[in-house]
Design a protein around this motif. Structure first.
Motif, PDB file in Angstrom:
ATOM      1  N   LYS A 182       0.819  -1.213   0.000  1.00  0.00           N
ATOM      2  CA  LYS A 182       0.000   0.000   0.000  1.00  0.00           C
ATOM      3  C   LYS A 182       0.858   1.270   0.000  1.00  0.00           C
ATOM      4  O   LYS A 182       2.071   1.223   0.185  1.00  0.00           O
TER       5      LYS A 182
ATOM      6  N   ASP B 292     -10.093  -1.436   1.185  1.00  0.00           N
ATOM      7  CA  ASP B 292     -10.555  -1.368  -0.201  1.00  0.00           C
ATOM      8  C   ASP B 292     -12.014  -1.801  -0.159  1.00  0.00           C
ATOM      9  O   ASP B 292     -12.335  -2.795   0.494  1.00  0.00           O
TER      10      ASP B 292
ATOM     11  N   GLU C 143     -12.470  -3.263  -7.029  1.00  0.00           N
ATOM     12  CA  GLU C 143     -12.265  -2.172  -6.069  1.00  0.00           C
ATOM     13  C   GLU C 143     -12.882  -0.873  -6.576  1.00  0.00           C
ATOM     14  O   GLU C 143     -12.472  -0.350  -7.599  1.00  0.00           O
TER      15      GLU C 143
ATOM     16  N   GLY D 280     -10.525   3.104  -2.532  1.00  0.00           N
ATOM     17  CA  GLY D 280      -9.295   2.863  -1.785  1.00  0.00           C
ATOM     18  C   GLY D 280      -9.257   3.885  -0.657  1.00  0.00           C
ATOM     19  O   GLY D 280      -9.509   5.063  -0.891  1.00  0.00           O
TER      20      GLY D 280
HETATM   21 MG    MG Z   1      -6.398   1.131  -4.578  1.00  0.00          MG
END
Ligand code: MG
Ligand code: 4AD
Length: 434
Positions: free
Chosen positions: A330, A348, A357, A360
């Motif tokens: 990340k 997510d 996704e 985020g």
């Molecule tokens: Mg992302």
């Protein structure tokens, strides 16, 4: 009295009246005595009927042979017709052709390949399905803005040119900026929203972002729109609550305001009706265990691809939060979990039905030393982040935020096969035309 110009969406309020129509002929069917013109005006679609007996020979021939996508003004009477979707049709008394194409319209009724349609996107937008998709996109964005306005957020328009990389160095577009040297097109407005959150508490943006990703999937665009929010004093939990409230608001408002459009493109609405807060949560670690049981060859520390995300999300009818990913997959700004510093306080949000996704999110590092260390680990130049570090030097507080991908959300709500139809003019790996 001059006849009034009426839009198709308002035809139902003018039954029996003679009105003026301004628009286009998108299709036609003509017999010897009668011509049916399919008309559109940007607010809807309606059938126009011209009967031979009401025109002289030459005029009727013109109508009978009118080319697709001719632009016209029509004087006619709106009549009730139970069989048509609008329950109305337009009985044509007079038609004036504003512009008739010389050539046949390139997009005809027959099936076209996707490359041809994308090459003609500027014309493809006129077709029924695209009309409905773009109206749904409009409702989704309206719902997003309404949500923030109702919840006392302040709109902050973040810059597109930026000196500080916001996400990761791997996929930036860079260009020369006068004497300054290299700058980037924004991958995110997050860093600027963090500054604004320290001034205004609850803030959001909505704008274009750019990723120079060589991915050719049905979920990736090079230029996409993102809505981001950032709130001072919010922790990871508060952040997830905000996200589920936003997403269920978007879906419910779209169902309320665009149900006709959703039906017209064949979306299964019952699936969307289930999307109400709260959403389920699972940790990254649990997700890995689940995937291993399902036979995926993946170990703790790997990032998920599209197949993994789809497998995780397909256990649920609503979007699902996957939280606490390994720090190393990340971005640099995410707050490590105090109880387990190998993972970060992030999530997510994965949409159901294989859309992957859509959000985020994370709590942000708010201590200067920790942030400096993470910037160094990521080989990011400290010089460019002095302003960002200042936020940790003057009245720093824990804070959290997220980014929602507009096109992924539109693709999911519309049930599109590919993200390219969710934006008016998609920029993909192989396309910047038109
Ligand atoms: Mg992302
Ligand atoms: O997960 P991402 O990269 O998060 C950020 O940029 C954070 N700075 C946001 C924040 O916390 N303020 O991107 C956020 C979302 C993704 O979940 C996805 O929906 C969308 O943006 N997205 C894309 N959409 C289309 N094409 C791409 N190439 C995308 N990359 C990300």
């Amino acid at each position: 009295m001059k006849t009034q110009w009426i839009y198709i969406k308002d035809f139902k309020n003018h039954i029996g009246e003679e009105i003026e129509f301004r628009g286009w002929v998108w299709n036609k069917r003509s017999g010897g005595k009668i011509a049916f013109l399919q008309l559109r005006d940007g607010t809807g679609f309606v059938q126009g009927i011209a009967e031979k007996k009401n025109f002289d020979e030459e005029q009727f021939e013109k109508i009978r042979k009118i080319k697709m996508e001719s632009s016209v003004t029509i004087i006619g009477e709106i009549k009730r017709d139970e069989r048509s979707p609008q329950n109305v049709e337009l009985h044509i008394k007079n038609i004036e052709i504003i512009h008739e194409p010389k050539d046949d319209y390139p997009i005809s009724k027959k099936e076209h390949g996707i490359d041809f349609l994308m090459e003609n996107r500027h014309l493809w937008l006129r077709s029924k399905r695209q009309f409905h998709i773009l109206r749904i996109r409009n409702e989704i964005i309206k719902a997003i803005r309404d949500f923030y306005n109702q919840n006392d957020f302040i709109l902050i328009d973040t810059p597109i040119f930026t000196g500080s990389i916001g996400e990761s160095a791997g996929n930036t577009f860079s260009l020369d900026y006068f004497d300054y040297g290299k700058v980037y097109l924004a991958q995110t407005g997050q860093l600027y929203l963090e500054a604004a959150a320290m001034a205004l508490g609850k803030v959001y943006n909505l704008g274009p972002t750019f990723r120079s990703e060589k991915s050719k999937t049905r979920r990736h665009l090079i230029e996409f729109w993102m809505n981001e929010a950032e709130v001072a004093f919010y922790r990871h939990e508060d952040n997830m609550r905000l996200q589920e409230n936003l997403v269920s608001y978007i879906v419910q408002k779209t169902l309320e305001n665009a149900s006709e459009d959703l039906k017209e493109i064949g979306r299964d609405i019952t699936k969307l009706e289930k999307v109400t807060a709260p959403f389920e949560r699972i940790t990254y670690t649990k997700a890995i265990e689940f995937l291993n049981k399902k036979g995926f060859n993946i170990s703790w520390g790997d990032d998920f691809g599209a197949d993994e995300e789809t497998a995780i999300a397909s256990q649920f009818e609503k979007p699902v939060f996957v939280e606490k990913y390994p720090k190393k997959v990340k971005a640099f700004y995410m707050q490590p979990d105090e109880t387990n510093p190998d993972v970060v306080l992030c999530d997510d949000l994965l949409a159901p039905e294989g859309y992957g996704e859509i959000i985020g999110a994370s709590e942000r590092i708010w201590k200067e030393e920790v942030l400096i260390e993470r910037l160094k680990e990521n080989n990011l130049p400290l010089d460019e982040y002095q302003w960002y570090l200042d936020l940790r030097r003057y009245g720093s507080v824990p804070h959290s935020g997220f980014g929602l991908g507009i096109e992924r959300t539109v693709a999911w709500i519309c049930g599109l096969e590919h993200i390219r139809e969710s934006i008016p003019f998609a920029r993909t790996l192989y396309r910047v035309y038109p």
